[in-house]
Write an enzyme that holds these catalytic residues in place. Structure first.
Site, PDB file in Angstrom:
ATOM      1  N   HIS A 351       0.869  -1.138   0.030  1.00 49.49           N
ATOM      2  CA  HIS A 351      -0.002   0.045   0.103  1.00 49.49           C
ATOM      3  C   HIS A 351       0.781   1.415  -0.128  1.00 49.49           C
ATOM      4  O   HIS A 351       0.739   2.159   0.587  1.00 49.49           O
ATOM      5  CB  HIS A 351      -0.988  -0.127   1.141  1.00 49.49           C
ATOM      6  CG  HIS A 351      -1.513  -1.315   1.355  1.00 49.49           C
ATOM      7  ND1 HIS A 351      -2.367  -2.008   0.402  1.00 49.49           N
ATOM      8  CD2 HIS A 351      -1.388  -2.264   2.392  1.00 49.49           C
ATOM      9  CE1 HIS A 351      -2.727  -3.315   0.766  1.00 49.49           C
ATOM     10  NE2 HIS A 351      -2.202  -3.424   2.010  1.00 49.49           N
ATOM     11  N   CYS A 352       1.960   1.363  -0.828  1.00 46.93           N
ATOM     12  CA  CYS A 352       2.657   2.458  -0.927  1.00 46.93           C
ATOM     13  C   CYS A 352       3.328   3.017   0.131  1.00 46.93           C
ATOM     14  O   CYS A 352       4.031   4.292   0.260  1.00 46.93           O
ATOM     15  CB  CYS A 352       1.890   3.600  -1.605  1.00 46.93           C
ATOM     16  SG  CYS A 352       1.334   3.418  -3.317  1.00 46.93           S
ATOM     17  N   ALA A 353       3.431   2.013   1.247  1.00 50.22           N
ATOM     18  CA  ALA A 353       4.088   2.500   2.301  1.00 50.22           C
ATOM     19  C   ALA A 353       5.107   1.410   2.856  1.00 50.22           C
ATOM     20  O   ALA A 353       5.188   0.384   3.516  1.00 50.22           O
ATOM     21  CB  ALA A 353       3.036   2.706   3.733  1.00 50.22           C
TER      22      ALA A 353
END
Lengths: 397, 143
Positions: A351-353
């Site tokens: 999730h882009c983290a």
């Protein structure tokens, strides 16, 4: 609730990826079409009726955003492409001049890329230090914020709600600690503004970034909020039309006042006008009602997931509509493909983290992110599908 | 290929993959790929000698298709010359892209002969091969 207003929900679809983007109600879609069909002119240019109408609606949207987040002044609302652009403007348009070598910025390892990479870049460019507030049970505590602060700390930059764990940070209390220590507070509101009442005055935060498309609005529209004193000092990242008062061959020039100085070029007008409808739609339902309903849905989803033996849920207690889970011993992407077979949309991955893996141990998870148009019936259908997960390989291979 | 056999090959290679461990040995060339969608992530450890692939190991986290394709690729390519490996890869890519190919040479890799029906999984089926290409390139650069 209000499912009949969303054309996408007429499809055979269970949409559980609202953290990525939300569906659009008919009124937002109609407004965009209305602009292109009936008054498709540029803003801030017009000496004719339809252009003036665009001006009025464009500026009316700014007023509505100001009300929506309870800002003091309309000049404090700048339209952007989205949260990412807003964060980049804060960091490269303001912080790059405000901060000096060795000044420290506090973030966490669960921030979205747009609250990490611009800071890393600034670290390389001017020698600031990016440091991480330690998390407890994935969450930010006031104690750990206090412990992380020293006399070099100049900025704390946090998501109000993270897009991974979905934890809600005590932003008002953190801001108080920050301001007591002459530290600026930057908030990524991408996952919070759509889900509960935002009050920038009450919390006293210095900057806020969020996106329209995660709150029923069109893609390509975002908001940068900043206290007027700080926005006055912010340098534009874009120069050109719409942001200057005059310029001459002798190089003399003058820029427009806020907010226009920070909105160069033709903006996403149709999107911004559509966003206005999204805001009034949310107001009509009421943000408190949305928050309560989402929490009720999440509790129900977590309770029902417990019925299935081989499911692991990683964030049962966080206060948001986000649920992270895996089927034991199954890779998250295989689970999302399995659900896709039944037209259930969930996100798989990190999730882009990408630093979350340092905190969560599990690198990859499936994420369900709920919104007010999701229902218990959808959750029931999802649970029935998940109960058949023993056949996952028969379905996906 | 019969769908039960296909599933059996893929699941077996996913659950019991060939040579899955990290190798810390300078004789091995390392190459990694992280997928665009930020999920699959594998590293290959390849030992070449005189243009022959002597050994391959892999490690990482990936879906059933990527992991099984890596496992099968490793079995197929150990002992092959680089030329032979490249020929097999071309043949495999032709199958994935629905072009003419030789079924005989591919053996268990035929399990992916219908992956074109799931376009979002094509990238998973070629993932290990894309990574191997990087390793071969590294080897060629230094030899």
């Amino acid at each position: 609730m209000n499912r009949e207003d969303f054309p996408m929900l007429k499809n055979d679809l269970i949409y559980f990826d609202n953290g990525a983007t939300t569906l659009k109600p008919q009124c937002v879609i109609n407004e965009i079409t209305n602009y292109y069909e009936n008054y498709s002119a540029n803003a801030h240019r017009g000496d004719y009726d339809i252009s003036r109408k665009v001006d009025e609606l464009y500026e009316k949207t700014r007023d509505d955003v100001k009300e929506f987040i309870n800002a003091n002044k309309r000049e404090e609302i700048i339209f952007t492409k989205g949260t990412t652009e807003s964060m980049n403007m804060i960091i490269f348009g303001f912080m790059k001049n405000y901060l000096q070598k060795d000044d420290e910025v506090l973030i966490t390892k669960t921030e979205h890329a747009s609250n990490v990479l611009p800071w890393y870049t600034l670290e390389k460019e001017i020698g600031i230090k990016v440091k991480f507030i330690p998390l407890e049970d994935y969450e930010v505590t006031i104690d750990n914020v206090k412990k992380s602060i020293n006399n070099k700390t100049k900025v704390i930059s946090l998501a109000w709600v993270t897009n991974t764990i979905g934890d809600l940070r005590p932003i008002k209390e953190i801001t108080k600690v920050a301001h007591d220590n002459n530290i600026l507070m930057v908030v990524d509101g991408a996952q919070s503004v759509p889900h509960f009442k935002t009050d920038v005055l009450d919390t006293d935060i210095d900057f806020l970034a969020f996106s329209a498309h995660k709150m029923l609005g069109p893609t390509g529209v975002g908001v940068l909020y900043g206290k007027k004193d700080y926005l006055e000092q912010m340098l534009p990242l874009n120069y050109g039309g719409g942001m200057n008062s005059f310029f001459e061959s002798d190089k003399s020039l003058e820029y427009k006042p806020l907010p226009y100085r920070l909105e160069a070029g033709t903006m996403n007008i149709s999107g911004i006008l559509g966003f206005r409808k999204a805001l009034s739609y949310l107001n009509k339902i009421g943000m408190d009602k949305i928050t309560n309903y989402e929490h009720e849905l999440k509790d129900y989803l977590v309770k029902r997931l417990r019925e299935i033996d081989n499911i692991e849920v990683y964030n049962e207690n966080t206060k948001s509509g986000i649920v992270l889970f895996n089927i034991k011993n199954i890779f998250s992407e295989d689970t999302s493909q399995f659900l896709n077979h039944y037209h259930v949309c969930v996100r798989a991955g990190n999730h882009c983290a990408k630093m979350v893996k340092d905190e969560l141990i599990i690198k990859n998870t499936c994420r369900i992110s709920l919104y007010f148009y999701n229902t218990k019936e959808e959750i029931d259908k999802f649970i029935n599908i998940m109960k058949g997960n023993k056949d996952i390989f028969k379905v996906i291979i | 290929m019969d769908s039960n056999l296909r599933r059996e090959i893929i699941v077996d290679n996913y659950q019991n993959p060939t040579n899955k461990k990290t190798i810390d040995d300078k004789e091995f060339i390392t190459a990694s790929t992280i997928s665009d969608s930020c999920i699959d992530n594998i590293t290959l450890f390849v030992k070449f000698k005189d243009n022959v692939i002597e050994d391959i190991y892999f490690d990482g986290e990936a879906c059933a298709i990527t992991t099984s394709a890596t496992s099968i690729m490793i079995k197929k390519l150990i002992g092959k010359t680089i030329d032979e490996a490249e020929e097999l890869m071309n043949n495999y890519y032709n199958m994935i892209d629905e072009k003419e190919y030789s079924e005989e040479e591919l053996g268990e890799l035929n399990a992916y002969n219908e992956i074109y029906k799931q376009p979002n999984r094509k990238k998973c089926a070629i993932f290990p091969f894309e990574t191997l290409k990087k390793a071969i390139e590294k080897y060629k650069m230094h030899n």
